[in-house]
Design a protein around this motif. Sequence first.
Motif, mmCIF file in Angstrom:
data_model
loop_
_atom_site.group_PDB
_atom_site.id
_atom_site.type_symbol
_atom_site.label_atom_id
_atom_site.label_comp_id
_atom_site.label_asym_id
_atom_site.label_seq_id
_atom_site.Cartn_x
_atom_site.Cartn_y
_atom_site.Cartn_z
ATOM 1 N N HIS A 143 1.257 -7.133 6.014
ATOM 2 C CA HIS A 143 0.939 -7.374 4.954
ATOM 3 C C HIS A 143 -0.892 -7.217 6.883
ATOM 4 O O HIS A 143 -0.129 -8.588 7.573
ATOM 5 N N GLY A 257 -9.825 -0.115 -0.033
ATOM 6 C CA GLY A 257 -9.158 -0.796 1.372
ATOM 7 C C GLY A 257 -8.042 -1.455 1.640
ATOM 8 O O GLY A 257 -7.451 -1.574 1.884
ATOM 9 N N SER A 258 -7.050 -1.157 0.606
ATOM 10 C CA SER A 258 -5.408 -2.212 0.732
ATOM 11 C C SER A 258 -4.867 -1.128 1.559
ATOM 12 O O SER A 258 -4.458 0.150 1.503
ATOM 13 N N SER A 260 -1.362 -1.341 1.847
ATOM 14 C CA SER A 260 -0.066 -1.280 0.994
ATOM 15 C C SER A 260 0.725 -0.811 0.219
ATOM 16 O O SER A 260 -0.559 -0.072 -0.153
ATOM 17 N N SER A 310 -9.524 3.337 2.983
ATOM 18 C CA SER A 310 -9.640 3.456 4.966
ATOM 19 C C SER A 310 -8.055 2.877 4.762
ATOM 20 O O SER A 310 -7.396 2.696 5.655
ATOM 21 N N GLU A 334 -14.385 -4.025 5.009
ATOM 22 C CA GLU A 334 -14.439 -4.662 3.903
ATOM 23 C C GLU A 334 -16.715 -4.714 3.501
ATOM 24 O O GLU A 334 -16.821 -3.625 2.236
ATOM 25 N N GLY A 357 -7.277 -6.772 -3.118
ATOM 26 C CA GLY A 357 -8.195 -8.470 -2.967
ATOM 27 C C GLY A 357 -9.511 -8.557 -2.329
ATOM 28 O O GLY A 357 -9.834 -8.708 -2.656
ATOM 29 N N GLU A 358 -9.141 -8.161 -1.308
ATOM 30 C CA GLU A 358 -9.928 -8.218 -0.121
ATOM 31 C C GLU A 358 -11.104 -8.068 -0.691
ATOM 32 O O GLU A 358 -11.872 -7.854 -0.123
ATOM 33 N N THR A 359 -11.060 -6.492 -0.351
ATOM 34 C CA THR A 359 -12.102 -5.263 -1.329
ATOM 35 C C THR A 359 -12.534 -5.518 -2.354
ATOM 36 O O THR A 359 -13.991 -5.609 -1.907
ATOM 37 N N SER A 401 -4.935 -5.067 -7.798
ATOM 38 C CA SER A 401 -4.504 -6.122 -6.367
ATOM 39 C C SER A 401 -3.013 -4.623 -5.746
ATOM 40 O O SER A 401 -2.359 -4.138 -6.229
ATOM 41 N N GLY A 402 -3.617 -5.339 -4.346
ATOM 42 C CA GLY A 402 -2.845 -3.697 -3.634
ATOM 43 C C GLY A 402 -1.273 -3.110 -4.028
ATOM 44 O O GLY A 402 -1.629 -2.084 -4.260
HETATM 45 N N1 LIG Z 1 -6.976 0.821 8.288
HETATM 46 C C1 LIG Z 1 -7.369 0.176 8.355
HETATM 47 N N2 LIG Z 1 -7.030 -0.730 9.672
HETATM 48 C C2 LIG Z 1 -7.050 -2.257 9.571
HETATM 49 N N3 LIG Z 1 -7.288 -2.453 8.843
HETATM 50 C C3 LIG Z 1 -7.677 -2.147 7.740
HETATM 51 C C4 LIG Z 1 -8.030 -0.850 7.176
HETATM 52 N N4 LIG Z 1 -7.874 -1.007 6.031
HETATM 53 C C5 LIG Z 1 -7.834 -2.005 5.761
HETATM 54 N N5 LIG Z 1 -8.352 -3.188 6.324
HETATM 55 C C6 LIG Z 1 -8.272 -4.012 5.802
HETATM 56 O O1 LIG Z 1 -6.863 -4.564 5.331
HETATM 57 C C7 LIG Z 1 -7.607 -5.694 4.785
HETATM 58 C C8 LIG Z 1 -6.583 -5.138 3.309
HETATM 59 O O2 LIG Z 1 -6.480 -6.480 2.507
HETATM 60 P P1 LIG Z 1 -7.253 -5.877 0.677
HETATM 61 O O3 LIG Z 1 -6.374 -7.582 0.388
HETATM 62 O O4 LIG Z 1 -8.562 -5.633 0.591
HETATM 63 O O5 LIG Z 1 -5.922 -5.358 0.022
HETATM 64 P P2 LIG Z 1 -4.152 -6.031 -0.426
HETATM 65 O O6 LIG Z 1 -3.659 -6.961 1.327
HETATM 66 O O7 LIG Z 1 -3.181 -4.202 -0.291
HETATM 67 O O8 LIG Z 1 -4.401 -6.503 -1.439
HETATM 68 P P3 LIG Z 1 -3.802 -7.645 -2.451
HETATM 69 O O9 LIG Z 1 -4.090 -9.009 -1.566
HETATM 70 O O10 LIG Z 1 -4.832 -7.435 -3.331
HETATM 71 O O11 LIG Z 1 -2.018 -7.179 -2.367
HETATM 72 C C9 LIG Z 1 -8.731 -5.596 4.684
HETATM 73 O O12 LIG Z 1 -9.034 -6.939 4.993
HETATM 74 C C10 LIG Z 1 -9.162 -4.262 5.092
HETATM 75 O O13 LIG Z 1 -10.759 -4.671 5.376
#
Ligand SMILES: Nc1ncnc2c1ncn2[C@@H]1O[C@H](COP(=O)(O)OP(=O)(O)OP(=O)(O)O)[C@@H](O)[C@H]1O
Length: 420
Positions: A143, A257-258, A260, A310, A334, A357-359, A401-402
């Motif tokens: 993650h 932006g996930s 996962s 992304s 973000e 989630g963060e996105t 969620s991711g």
């Molecule tokens: N290509 C990338 N390179 C590095 N970081 C990235 C990239 N794309 C997205 N991110 C960052 O990675 C993070 C992904 O977290 P986010 O919570 O949005 O998704 P997730 O972890 O899949 O979802 P969840 O928290 O719901 O499980 C965000 O802070 C995002 O800005």
Amino acid sequence: MLLGCIGDDFTGSSDLANTLSKQGMRVTQYSGVPTGPADAGVEAGVVALKSRSIPAKDAIAQSLAALDWLKAQGCTQFLFKYCSTFDSTPEGNIGPVAAALAQALDARKVVVCPVFPGAGRTLYQGHLFVQDRLLNESGMEHHPLNPMTDADIRRFLARQTDMKVGHVGFAAVRQGADAIAEALTRADAEGARLIVVDALSDADLMEIGAALDGAPLVTGGSGIAMGLPENFRRKGLLSGEGSAWQGVEGACVVLSGSCSTATRGQVARHREAGLPLFEINADDAVAGRLDAQEIAAWALAQAARPLVFSSADPEEVRRAQNTHGRETVAAAIETLFAAIARALVAGGVGRLVVAGGETSGAVVEGLDLTSLEIGPEIAPGAPALRTVAAGGRPLALALKSGNFGGVDFFAEADAVLRGH
Ligand SMILES: Nc1ncnc2c1ncn2[C@@H]1O[C@H](COP(=O)(O)OP(=O)(O)OP(=O)(O)O)[C@@H](O)[C@H]1O
Ligand SMILES: O=C(O)[C@@H](O)C(=O)CO
């Protein structure tokens, strides 16, 4: 308001709101701590914070502010919602926030149960599984913000807090509510204040819920909420009225932006279907080379549902983080998604599907949305949401969620948000 909930991210909060709504409570999700009182008739309020990956002291302060507001709305029971994959680091924030809430409420026997069987998260002998894999072998070890490298939730939680951690194993849980209540009392007598509870199925969660009737503080994933509404219903405290859902027409745009595994599968399906897509490159985002207005204009000009993403594989995420720093790249992406969402709403978008989630937190905060109505479920843990955006226009949202949703989630969300 009866049940006061504090979610550590926005998608997780809508996951919880979905569970409570399905169990018959009238639920509203708030974005951050509201400044005014809740509307009359809300039975469960979910205050969504973006506190999962911030410094522990800030997460505590925000969670205590949410608690104060929920107390002022008359809540008698409080629930701290975190991720079903226990997303956190050895520094926090789950342990520190749970401990601070327990102190503030003078609560004992505080259950810690991230279980969500509908999404394949079960807990056995204190170890968290994602489907048939231990947490630390499930992909969560990669993650971007909270790499999970230990599946023993008792051990991991004990690293985050000085409060004594206990455990109620499956042997007690399978015997039902009375045995669970007795096991919690035994753990309390041994000095444990945060008690990790095993569970494998929704039926187990219903029994745990029954054992938690009147417990001031409960913590966990959305599953731990399943059995709580019944306690209020039995006492005649629920109105039994559901909320009426209305879809929103107009353009639909997906923002992802996930990084996962499940999201990357959904992005791949979108690509295979030949639908329009725009890839955000992390280096360009950090260097400020991307213009949110232009990306939004491109998206709104598409005839079919476009995707702006992304989402990248673990190697590319690592490369970007090593080059720019983890926080810098996350913040840049973000901020860009929030600006794109603002431009899309200004351009009249009707439906937004957001992955991560963060996105989602960045988008909802960027759009300055204060409260969200909960609609039908799109996939386990992901409900349709509706709000009024800037300009007074209705906006339907899915905050995913991711790791939630099947490969066709984007198309399914579009259809449910449209309402037919
Ligand atoms: N290509 C990338 N390179 C590095 N970081 C990235 C990239 N794309 C997205 N991110 C960052 O990675 C993070 C992904 O977290 P986010 O919570 O949005 O998704 P997730 O972890 O899949 O979802 P969840 O928290 O719901 O499980 C965000 O802070 C995002 O800005
Ligand atoms: O509990 C979960 O898995 C989700 O609601 C979530 O919080 C992921 O961000």
